[in-house]
Design an enzyme around this catalytic site. Structure first.
Site, PDB file in Angstrom:
ATOM      1  CG  HIS A 168       9.493 -14.437  26.040  1.00  0.00           C
ATOM      2  ND1 HIS A 168       8.318 -15.169  26.096  1.00  0.00           N
ATOM      3  CD2 HIS A 168      10.485 -15.369  26.036  1.00  0.00           C
ATOM      4  CE1 HIS A 168       8.598 -16.457  26.140  1.00  0.00           C
ATOM      5  NE2 HIS A 168       9.894 -16.603  26.088  1.00  0.00           N
ATOM      6  CD  GLU A 173       9.764 -15.671  22.663  1.00  0.00           C
ATOM      7  OE1 GLU A 173       9.227 -16.790  22.793  1.00  0.00           O
ATOM      8  OE2 GLU A 173      10.952 -15.453  22.964  1.00  0.00           O
TER       9      GLU A 173
HETATM   10  O1  TA6 Z   1      11.428 -18.172  24.062  1.00  0.00           O
HETATM   11  C1  TA6 Z   1      11.161 -19.543  24.219  1.00  0.00           C
HETATM   12  C2  TA6 Z   1      11.809 -20.025  25.519  1.00  0.00           C
HETATM   13  O2  TA6 Z   1      13.204 -19.873  25.474  1.00  0.00           O
HETATM   14  C3  TA6 Z   1      11.389 -21.476  25.749  1.00  0.00           C
HETATM   15  O3  TA6 Z   1      12.436 -22.382  25.475  1.00  0.00           O
HETATM   16  C4  TA6 Z   1      10.945 -21.486  27.220  1.00  0.00           C
HETATM   17  O4  TA6 Z   1      12.051 -21.703  28.073  1.00  0.00           O
HETATM   18  C5  TA6 Z   1      10.376 -20.072  27.340  1.00  0.00           C
HETATM   19  O5  TA6 Z   1      11.316 -19.260  26.640  1.00  0.00           O
HETATM   20  C6  TA6 Z   1      10.051 -19.619  28.732  1.00  0.00           C
HETATM   21  O6  TA6 Z   1      11.215 -19.420  29.447  1.00  0.00           O
HETATM   22  P1  TA6 Z   1      11.081 -18.929  30.997  1.00  0.00           P
HETATM   23  O7  TA6 Z   1      12.489 -18.669  31.427  1.00  0.00           O
HETATM   24  O8  TA6 Z   1      10.224 -17.683  30.982  1.00  0.00           O
HETATM   25  O9  TA6 Z   1      10.393 -20.052  31.721  1.00  0.00           O
END
Ligand code: TA6
Length: 278
Positions: A154, A254
């Site tokens: 991510h 990601e």
């Molecule tokens: O990858 C995008 C996502 O799923 C967003 O919707 C947002 O929730 C982000 O990840 C961050 O998630 P986290 O659980 O690290 O706050």
């Protein structure tokens, strides 16, 4: 140089420096939270208000979403899985040359993990730190039964100004818009003037992040899906460990196996998700 560091609250990380790069990797989550090619601006974005606390994922760098991406059907389970808040071990370090440092971190199933996800696994992150950052997330099924995973590296990228960047390489790719739950087709480059949260499929070529003074490359292997995310104004205010204006200086590209790109791993088989950034 490889140095082991510990904060006063016990939070441990590794500092790596060689002739071409400087990086930091937390043992919690095998979480790379700093990477820069020598004498250049950091490539990974790190929130100024990130936690560095056991049990809380660092905001920024490269959180490892595993063994599921996003929300779990069981909403008592953590979003993006449990790997990023687990303590990994250092399995190997190798200062291969003045220019390249290799680090392998490892996480194995435990009584605690079996309560969250009933499978026996070995998870390894092979990191190469040089003028490129290479991450290989290798899942090995050491159970007698198959299991299915979704996952993502991510990656949070640091950008000069969200209004001045474009992502190239996803033109004509289908994506799920996580904000509308509609399936769309990308037309041209991705630019940002609102919240963007999309899971692109059928991705095989490299993705380029074009910023004012640099072009960053993201090359993936073992992945057909890429997630693109910027929270924009309203969601940024709701996010933990992000300043209200943080959306202006970051975005996520990601490298994933997400949604339709889920993967089944048979007993005694392995799967590697690889991302190379430079
Ligand atoms: O990858 C995008 C996502 O799923 C967003 O919707 C947002 O929730 C982000 O990840 C961050 O998630 P986290 O659980 O690290 O706050």
């Amino acid at each position: 140089m490889i140095e082991y560091k510990k904060l006063s609250n016990g939070f441990e990380y590794i500092e790596i420096k060689n002739s071409l790069a400087y990086a930091k990797i937390a043992l919690q989550g095998a979480h790379i939270f700093h990477y820069e090619q020598n004498s250049k601006e950091p490539i990974l974005w790190l929130s100024e208000t990130s936690d560095f606390e056991i049990g809380k994922s660092i905001r920024g760098g490269v959180p490892i979403c595993w063994p599921w991406f996003g929300l779990n059907k069981d909403d008592s389970l953590p979003q993006h899985g449990f790997a990023r808040t687990s303590i990994w071990g250092v399995a190997n370090t190798d200062e291969r040359s003045a220019d390249i440092t290799l680090i392998t971190l490892k996480l194995e199933y435990s009584k605690e993990s079996l309560k969250l996800w009933p499978y026996k696994f070995e998870l390894e992150l092979h990191v190469s730190i040089s003028d490129r950052l290479t991450m290989e997330l290798k899942t090995t099924n050491i159970d007698e039964k198959s299991f299915e995973i979704t996952q993502a590296l991510h990656t949070y990228f640091s950008v000069s100004d969200i209004l001045h960047v474009a992502i190239r390489g996803l033109d004509k790719k289908p994506y799920l818009d996580a904000l509308t739950f509609k399936k769309e087709i990308q037309s041209g480059d991705i630019t940002f003037n609102q919240e963007v949260d999309r899971v692109y499929q059928e991705v095989s070529d490299e993705v380029l992040l074009k910023d004012k003074n640099r072009i960053l490359h993201v090359e993936n292997e073992g992945s057909c899906s890429v997630v693109v995310w910027n929270p924009w104004i309203a969601k940024c205010k709701r996010m933990s460990a992000m300043r209200d204006d943080a959306y202006k200086s970051m975005l996520c590209i990601e490298s994933a196996n997400a949604f339709e790109d889920e993967r089944v791993i048979k007993s005694n088989e392995s799967l590697t998700l690889k991302a190379t950034i430079y």
